[in-house]
Design an enzyme around this catalytic site. Sequence first.
Site, mmCIF file in Angstrom:
data_model
loop_
_atom_site.group_PDB
_atom_site.id
_atom_site.type_symbol
_atom_site.label_atom_id
_atom_site.label_comp_id
_atom_site.label_asym_id
_atom_site.label_seq_id
_atom_site.Cartn_x
_atom_site.Cartn_y
_atom_site.Cartn_z
ATOM 1 C CB SER A 136 -22.950 -30.890 -17.249
ATOM 2 O OG SER A 136 -23.050 -32.097 -16.538
ATOM 3 C CE1 TYR A 149 -26.516 -29.090 -13.482
ATOM 4 C CE2 TYR A 149 -25.994 -31.045 -14.770
ATOM 5 C CZ TYR A 149 -25.581 -29.924 -14.071
ATOM 6 O OH TYR A 149 -24.236 -29.638 -13.976
HETATM 7 N N1 LIG Z 1 -19.585 -30.353 -9.669
HETATM 8 C C1 LIG Z 1 -19.899 -31.148 -10.673
HETATM 9 O O1 LIG Z 1 -19.864 -32.399 -10.534
HETATM 10 C C2 LIG Z 1 -20.284 -30.564 -12.013
HETATM 11 C C3 LIG Z 1 -20.450 -31.453 -13.086
HETATM 12 C C4 LIG Z 1 -20.803 -30.951 -14.323
HETATM 13 C C5 LIG Z 1 -21.006 -29.595 -14.498
HETATM 14 N N2 LIG Z 1 -20.834 -28.742 -13.451
HETATM 15 C C6 LIG Z 1 -21.083 -27.313 -13.698
HETATM 16 O O2 LIG Z 1 -19.988 -26.547 -13.246
HETATM 17 C C7 LIG Z 1 -20.441 -25.232 -12.913
HETATM 18 C C8 LIG Z 1 -19.883 -24.851 -11.553
HETATM 19 O O3 LIG Z 1 -20.461 -25.689 -10.570
HETATM 20 P P1 LIG Z 1 -19.667 -26.176 -9.260
HETATM 21 O O4 LIG Z 1 -19.619 -27.637 -9.307
HETATM 22 O O5 LIG Z 1 -18.434 -25.400 -9.080
HETATM 23 O O6 LIG Z 1 -20.777 -25.820 -8.151
HETATM 24 P P2 LIG Z 1 -20.747 -24.883 -6.866
HETATM 25 O O7 LIG Z 1 -22.090 -24.997 -6.236
HETATM 26 O O8 LIG Z 1 -19.544 -25.183 -6.030
HETATM 27 O O9 LIG Z 1 -20.547 -23.432 -7.518
HETATM 28 C C9 LIG Z 1 -21.570 -22.816 -8.277
HETATM 29 C C10 LIG Z 1 -21.574 -21.328 -7.974
HETATM 30 O O10 LIG Z 1 -22.622 -20.715 -8.746
HETATM 31 C C11 LIG Z 1 -23.247 -19.740 -7.917
HETATM 32 N N3 LIG Z 1 -24.603 -19.417 -8.372
HETATM 33 C C12 LIG Z 1 -25.732 -20.170 -8.227
HETATM 34 N N4 LIG Z 1 -26.791 -19.504 -8.708
HETATM 35 C C13 LIG Z 1 -26.331 -18.324 -9.188
HETATM 36 C C14 LIG Z 1 -26.942 -17.211 -9.818
HETATM 37 N N5 LIG Z 1 -28.268 -17.166 -10.031
HETATM 38 N N6 LIG Z 1 -26.161 -16.157 -10.181
HETATM 39 C C15 LIG Z 1 -24.826 -16.171 -9.945
HETATM 40 N N7 LIG Z 1 -24.195 -17.196 -9.347
HETATM 41 C C16 LIG Z 1 -24.929 -18.260 -8.979
HETATM 42 C C17 LIG Z 1 -23.267 -20.385 -6.542
HETATM 43 O O11 LIG Z 1 -23.483 -19.415 -5.515
HETATM 44 C C18 LIG Z 1 -21.894 -21.027 -6.492
HETATM 45 O O12 LIG Z 1 -20.916 -20.151 -5.962
HETATM 46 C C19 LIG Z 1 -21.968 -25.294 -12.972
HETATM 47 O O13 LIG Z 1 -22.408 -24.731 -14.190
HETATM 48 C C20 LIG Z 1 -22.264 -26.768 -12.931
HETATM 49 O O14 LIG Z 1 -23.495 -27.098 -13.526
HETATM 50 C C21 LIG Z 1 -20.482 -29.202 -12.216
#
Ligand SMILES: NC(=O)c1ccc[n+]([C@@H]2O[C@H](COP(=O)([O-])OP(=O)(O)OC[C@H]3O[C@@H](n4cnc5c(N)ncnc54)[C@H](O)[C@@H]3O)[C@@H](O)[C@H]2O)c1
Length: 276
Positions: A136, A149
Amino acid sequence: MTGAASGIGQALAFALAAQGAQLALADVDAQGLDATAEQARQLGAQRVHADVVDVAQRTVVQDWADTTVERFGQVNLVINNAGVALTASVDEMEWADFEWIMGVNFWGVAHGTKSFLPHLRGADPARGAHVVNVSSSFGLFGMPQHSAYSATKYAVRGFSDSLRNELRREGSEIGVTTAYPGGIKTAIVRNSRTSEATDRVEVEAVHDTLSKTSPENAARVILRGVRKGHAHVYIGRDAKLMDFGTRFLGSAWEPLVNASIQRAKTKVVRRAAAPS
Ligand SMILES: NC(=O)c1ccc[n+]([C@@H]2O[C@H](COP(=O)([O-])OP(=O)(O)OC[C@H]3O[C@@H](n4cnc5c(N)ncnc54)[C@H](O)[C@@H]3O)[C@@H](O)[C@H]2O)c1
């Protein structure tokens, strides 16, 4: 791929499906996972298996990795994407929440990488072997209220950098890409945990205001990074700026980021108070 039920993971599944890939999808959200799998089939995926897997559970991930290789014969691309968010100050954060986020965001990535690595070594070199670990922009900068985080995302970065250098030293063809998304328009904050003292509505509104990149774009950038064999991919102008600021301005960058977050918060509060 983990975290395939929503957001970036779902967009990655759709993008790979449209290229005719064979997909092994995992998530804890069974319903969302089924919906992704169904649409991936319609988009042209050759074959899709969807399994409910909690990435924080080591033996569950190991079993899923073994089953995946039995089903498909080989694995060429592993994407450790599942992640959760937690907004809480160090003082207010509950230990249980701290452990929860470490379990998913750090241990989940470590479990996925270590369980699939031996299988990647056995992949047909003509079809490639690659790991993507999702960090991230908070893995580049220690954001206030996000110590846990940020700790998980810095850990993902260190773990992945070290693995890349290990593989390079042994002459392995396995690629390792670390992805640093900035604000992406997904459900991450809605699915997140917050401390009691945190204003959840404000946190969601600030994320919505600051998130400029679609999950589809994030998926495109990640897959381009894999194709080009990039070690690091920065997703969105905000992530690129964060990389630049931390690299070239060092700690002088911190007050600038804090001021910009404060401006976003003020904007959100003003908008909420404005008569509709
Ligand atoms: N959205 C943002 O702004 C952002 C920014 C930086 C990094 N990220 C990273 O991107 C990645 C994806 O996040 P996103 O934004 O698509 O979020 P999201 O919440 O839309 O998707 C995350 C998915 O992970 C699944 N999940 C959660 N806990 C879990 C577990 N224990 N086992 C298996 N699956 C699990 C959730 O059910 C969900 O489907 C994450 O690692 C997040 O930290 C997101």
